[in-house]
Motif scaffolding. Structure first.
Motif, PDB file in Angstrom:
ATOM      1  N   VAL A 201       0.845  -1.189   0.000  1.00 56.19           N
ATOM      2  CA  VAL A 201       0.000   0.000   0.000  1.00 56.19           C
ATOM      3  C   VAL A 201       0.882   1.241   0.000  1.00 56.19           C
ATOM      4  N   LYS A 202       0.695   2.099  -0.988  1.00 53.74           N
ATOM      5  CA  LYS A 202       1.500   3.317  -1.096  1.00 53.74           C
ATOM      6  C   LYS A 202       0.807   4.444  -0.340  1.00 53.74           C
ATOM      7  N   ARG A 203       1.569   5.108   0.507  1.00 55.35           N
ATOM      8  CA  ARG A 203       1.038   6.201   1.304  1.00 55.35           C
ATOM      9  C   ARG A 203       1.727   7.501   0.929  1.00 55.35           C
ATOM     10  N   LYS A 204       1.269   8.578   1.524  1.00 53.87           N
ATOM     11  CA  LYS A 204       1.789   9.890   1.150  1.00 53.87           C
ATOM     12  C   LYS A 204       3.247  10.078   1.541  1.00 53.87           C
ATOM     13  N   ASP A 205       3.712   9.304   2.532  1.00 51.61           N
ATOM     14  CA  ASP A 205       5.107   9.407   2.932  1.00 51.61           C
ATOM     15  C   ASP A 205       5.931   8.296   2.284  1.00 51.61           C
ATOM     16  N   PHE A 206       5.579   7.925   1.053  1.00 53.20           N
ATOM     17  CA  PHE A 206       6.243   6.834   0.346  1.00 53.20           C
ATOM     18  C   PHE A 206       7.742   7.092   0.222  1.00 53.20           C
ATOM     19  N   LYS A 207       8.123   8.321  -0.139  1.00 56.95           N
ATOM     20  CA  LYS A 207       9.544   8.644  -0.292  1.00 56.95           C
ATOM     21  C   LYS A 207      10.272   8.551   1.047  1.00 56.95           C
ATOM     22  N   GLU A 208       9.620   9.013   2.105  1.00 57.62           N
ATOM     23  CA  GLU A 208      10.236   8.927   3.425  1.00 57.62           C
ATOM     24  C   GLU A 208      10.432   7.464   3.838  1.00 57.62           C
ATOM     25  N   GLN A 209       9.481   6.602   3.424  1.00 60.60           N
ATOM     26  CA  GLN A 209       9.606   5.182   3.734  1.00 60.60           C
ATOM     27  C   GLN A 209      10.812   4.577   3.027  1.00 60.60           C
ATOM     28  N   ILE A 210      11.044   4.984   1.774  1.00 60.38           N
ATOM     29  CA  ILE A 210      12.196   4.475   1.043  1.00 60.38           C
ATOM     30  C   ILE A 210      13.487   4.890   1.747  1.00 60.38           C
ATOM     31  N   VAL A 211      13.555   6.173   2.136  1.00 60.39           N
ATOM     32  CA  VAL A 211      14.730   6.654   2.860  1.00 60.39           C
ATOM     33  C   VAL A 211      14.896   5.886   4.170  1.00 60.39           C
ATOM     34  N   HIS A 212      13.784   5.644   4.839  1.00 58.73           N
ATOM     35  CA  HIS A 212      13.816   4.933   6.115  1.00 58.73           C
ATOM     36  C   HIS A 212      14.353   3.522   5.945  1.00 58.73           C
ATOM     37  N   HIS A 213      13.829   2.773   4.953  1.00 56.86           N
ATOM     38  CA  HIS A 213      14.276   1.406   4.730  1.00 56.86           C
ATOM     39  C   HIS A 213      15.760   1.371   4.357  1.00 56.86           C
ATOM     40  N   ALA A 214      16.170   2.307   3.479  1.00 52.61           N
ATOM     41  CA  ALA A 214      17.571   2.344   3.054  1.00 52.61           C
ATOM     42  C   ALA A 214      18.490   2.647   4.240  1.00 52.61           C
ATOM     43  N   ALA A 215      18.115   3.642   5.038  1.00 52.82           N
ATOM     44  CA  ALA A 215      18.929   3.993   6.204  1.00 52.82           C
ATOM     45  C   ALA A 215      18.985   2.839   7.202  1.00 52.82           C
ATOM     46  N   THR A 216      17.860   2.146   7.368  1.00 51.51           N
ATOM     47  CA  THR A 216      17.823   1.026   8.312  1.00 51.51           C
ATOM     48  C   THR A 216      18.714  -0.117   7.850  1.00 51.51           C
ATOM     49  N   ILE A 217      18.621  -0.461   6.562  1.00 46.96           N
ATOM     50  CA  ILE A 217      19.443  -1.553   6.032  1.00 46.96           C
ATOM     51  C   ILE A 217      20.922  -1.193   6.114  1.00 46.96           C
ATOM     52  N   PHE A 218      21.270   0.040   5.741  1.00 45.22           N
ATOM     53  CA  PHE A 218      22.661   0.468   5.834  1.00 45.22           C
ATOM     54  C   PHE A 218      23.140   0.453   7.278  1.00 45.22           C
ATOM     55  N   LEU A 219      22.257   0.917   8.179  1.00 47.63           N
ATOM     56  CA  LEU A 219      22.634   0.973   9.584  1.00 47.63           C
ATOM     57  C   LEU A 219      22.859  -0.426  10.148  1.00 47.63           C
ATOM     58  N   ILE A 220      21.929  -1.351   9.882  1.00 48.69           N
ATOM     59  CA  ILE A 220      22.068  -2.718  10.376  1.00 48.69           C
ATOM     60  C   ILE A 220      23.319  -3.367   9.788  1.00 48.69           C
ATOM     61  N   SER A 221      23.516  -3.191   8.477  1.00 49.53           N
ATOM     62  CA  SER A 221      24.658  -3.824   7.808  1.00 49.53           C
ATOM     63  C   SER A 221      25.984  -3.260   8.315  1.00 49.53           C
ATOM     64  N   PHE A 222      26.076  -1.927   8.380  1.00 52.73           N
ATOM     65  CA  PHE A 222      27.325  -1.323   8.830  1.00 52.73           C
ATOM     66  C   PHE A 222      27.590  -1.651  10.295  1.00 52.73           C
ATOM     67  N   SER A 223      26.560  -1.616  11.128  1.00 50.29           N
ATOM     68  CA  SER A 223      26.766  -1.913  12.542  1.00 50.29           C
ATOM     69  C   SER A 223      27.224  -3.358  12.732  1.00 50.29           C
ATOM     70  N   TYR A 224      26.774  -4.241  11.840  1.00 52.44           N
ATOM     71  CA  TYR A 224      27.222  -5.634  11.926  1.00 52.44           C
ATOM     72  C   TYR A 224      28.690  -5.748  11.523  1.00 52.44           C
ATOM     73  N   CYS A 225      29.045  -5.143  10.385  1.00 52.81           N
ATOM     74  CA  CYS A 225      30.422  -5.237   9.895  1.00 52.81           C
ATOM     75  C   CYS A 225      31.418  -4.588  10.859  1.00 52.81           C
ATOM     76  N   ALA A 226      31.034  -3.466  11.451  1.00 54.86           N
ATOM     77  CA  ALA A 226      31.920  -2.749  12.379  1.00 54.86           C
ATOM     78  C   ALA A 226      31.758  -3.234  13.813  1.00 54.86           C
ATOM     79  N   ASN A 227      30.960  -4.293  13.999  1.00 51.65           N
ATOM     80  CA  ASN A 227      30.714  -4.893  15.317  1.00 51.65           C
ATOM     81  C   ASN A 227      30.054  -3.924  16.298  1.00 51.65           C
ATOM     82  N   TYR A 228      29.160  -3.079  15.773  1.00 52.35           N
ATOM     83  CA  TYR A 228      28.301  -2.277  16.645  1.00 52.35           C
ATOM     84  C   TYR A 228      27.046  -3.076  17.005  1.00 52.35           C
TER      85      TYR A 228
END
Length: 398
Positions: A201-228
Motif C-alpha cells: 500500500v502506497k502512502r503519502k510518505d512513500f519517499k520517506e519510507q524508502i529513505v527509512h528502509h535504506a537507512a535502516t538496512i545500511f545501519l544494520i549492515s554497517f553496525s554488523y560489519c563494524a561490530n556495533y
C-alpha cells in the motif's frame, strides 16, 4: 581494479578504531566475530519471508478479514476506452481542464463522463480494505515476534541496563549466536519490505519510507560489519516497541471498531513519542556520540554510524509531527477519521472540493458546471470545510 576497490573499501581505518587492525579481529575456535559475508544470508531469508507473507495473507489474514466483517467498497467498473486508458497509462492519471476537453472531443463524450471515468479508474488502482488489513496483520505478527525475540535476547545482557557496557572491550566483542539470528531476522525483514515495496500500500510518505528502509538496512549492515552489535540491538528493540501498537490500531480501524482504535491510537502515540523522542536519543544517540569516546577516538565508522542514526532521528521527528497533529485533531473532534498517509477513495463531492481548493490558491474561486458543451464559469468565494484527515499510522517501516 575490483581488487583495488575491495582493498580500499576494507581498510581497517574505515571500520575499526585507531590502533586496531583486522589482525586483531582474527577468529578462533571459541571466539567468533561478525563477518561481512554473513550479511548475504539475509537475501535468501528475505525471499523466504516474502513467501511466508504471501501464504500468511492468503491462508490467515484474508479469511480473518471476512470473519471480522472487513468489507471492500464496491467500486464501479470503468468501460473499456483505449483512448482514455492510453492517456491514463502514459501521460497522467488526473487530467486538467484543457486535457479533459480534448479527450472528450476524441471520445465523443461529455466532459463530466470523462472526469468520472478517470476518477473511477484511479479508484480501481487504489488498494482494497482487505489488502490493507492483510498487510497490517502480517506486520503486526512480525513486530510482535521481533519485539519479544529482542527482549528474550537482551534481558540478561548488561548493555540493556548499563549503556556504557555497549563499548566494553570494543571492537573485540565476540558474536553470540542469539545476537546473530536476531540481526538476521531484522535485516531479512527490511530486505523483504524493499522487495515488496512496489506491491505494498502506497502512502503519502512513500519517499520517506524508502529513505527509512535504506537507512535502516545500511545501519544494520554497517553496525554488523563494524561490530556495533550491542548498539544495533538497542535500536531495533526500541523501534519494534511502538510498532507493536501501530498495526493493531490500523486493524481495528479497518474493522470500524472506533473506540478500540482510538484507544490504541493514543497508546501508540504515547509509546512512539516517548520511545523515539526520549528513549532513542538518550539510549542510542547520546550513548554512541559521548560514551563511545571514553573507549576510543573518533574515526570514519564513528562518524558514519552517527550520521545514519541522526537520519533515523530526523524521520522520527517528521512522523512525530504527523502524530502530534493527529492527536491534536483527535482531542478537538473526539474521533479519528481517515489515514493522512493513505491514498483515499475519491467521490464526486471530494473531486469538486479538490478543484475548488486548487483554484483558491490563485486567490479566486471558480465553480464549474461541466456539460457536454464545455464549462460555464463564474467568480465567487466559498468557505471550505477543511477538516484534516486523521490517521492511525506513522511512518517505520523505519
Amino acid at each position: 581494479m575490483a581488487r583495488s576497490l575491495y582493498e580500499w573499501l576494507w581498510q581497517h581505518e574505515f571500520w575499526l578504531p585507531p590502533g586496531i587492525t583486522w589482525e586483531d579481529m582474527q577468529e578462533s575456535e571459541d571466539t567468533h566475530y561478525p563477518q561481512p559475508r554473513d550479511l548475504l544470508l539475509s537475501i535468501p531469508f528475505a525471499l523466504i519471508l516474502v513467501v511466508v507473507r504471501c501464504a500468511f495473507e492468503r491462508a490467515i489474514a484474508l479469511p480473518l478479514s471476512t470473519k471480522l466483517g472487513v468489507r471492500d467498497k464496491q467500486r464501479p467498473k470503468v468501460q473499456l476506452n483505449p483512448v482514455l486508458e492510453t492517456f491514463y497509462s502514459t501521460c497522467r492519471k488526473n487530467p486538467e481542464g484543457g486535457e479533459l476537453l480534448s479527450l472528450a472531443k476524441q471520445c465523443d463524450l461529455p466532459v463530466r463522463k470523462v472526469e468520472k471515468w478517470f476518477r473511477d479508474r484511479r479508484n480501481m488502482d487504489r488498494p482494497s480494505l482487505s489488502k490493507k488489513f492483510s498487510e497490517a496483520c502480517w506486520r503486526f505478527t512480525f513486530y510482535i515476534i521481533s519485539f519479544f525475540t529482542g527482549l528474550a535476547v537482551l534481558y540478561n545482557k548488561p548493555w540493556l541496563w548499563d549503556h556504557r557496557e555497549c563499548w566494553t572491550g570494543y571492537p573485540q566483542q565476540p558474536l553470540q549466536p542469539s545476537l546473530f539470528w536476531y540481526y538476521m531476522l531484522e535485516l531479512s525483514f527490511y530486505w523483504s519490505l524493499v522487495f515488496t515495496l512496489p506491491f505494498d500500500v502506497k502512502r503519502k510518505d512513500f519517499k520517506e519510507q524508502i529513505v527509512h528502509h535504506a537507512a535502516t538496512i545500511f545501519l544494520i549492515s554497517f553496525s554488523y560489519c563494524a561490530n556495533y552489535i550491542r548498539i544495533g540491538t538497542l535500536v531495533m528493540v526500541i523501534h519494534d516497541a511502538s510498532d507493536c501498537f501501530l498495526e493493531p490500531t490500523k486493524i481495528f480501524n479497518y474493522m470500524k471498531w472506533k473506540k478500540t482504535c482510538d484507544s490504541l491510537f493514543m497508546i501508540f502515540s504515547a509509546v512512539f513519542l516517548i520511545s523515539r523522542l526520549v528513549i532513542y536519543p538518550y539510549t542510542v544517540l547520546y550513548n554512541t556520540y559521548y560514551y563511545s569516546m571514553e573507549i576510543f577516538q573518533p574515526f570514519f565508522g564513528y562518524y558514519f554510524v552517527n550520521v545514519l542514526l541522526i537520519i533515523l532521528q530526523l524521520l522520527h521527528v517528521f512522523w512525530s509531527c504527523l502524530i502530534i497533529h493527529m492527536v491534536y485533531k483527535f482531542i478537538l473532534q473526539g474521533t479519528m477519521e481517515k489515514d493522512m498517509r493513505s491514498d483515499t477513495e475519491e467521490s464526486d463531492k471530494d473531486e469538486e472540493r479538490n478543484k475548488i481548493r486548487e483554484k483558491e490558491k490563485n486567490g479566486t474561486t471558480y465553480f464549474s458546471n461541466v456539460t457536454s458543451n464545455g464549462y460555464i464559469q463564474r467568480n465567487g468565494s466559498e468557505a471550505l470545510d477543511n477538516r484534516a484527515h486523521l490517521a492511525n499510522s506513522h511512518a517505520k517501516e523505519r
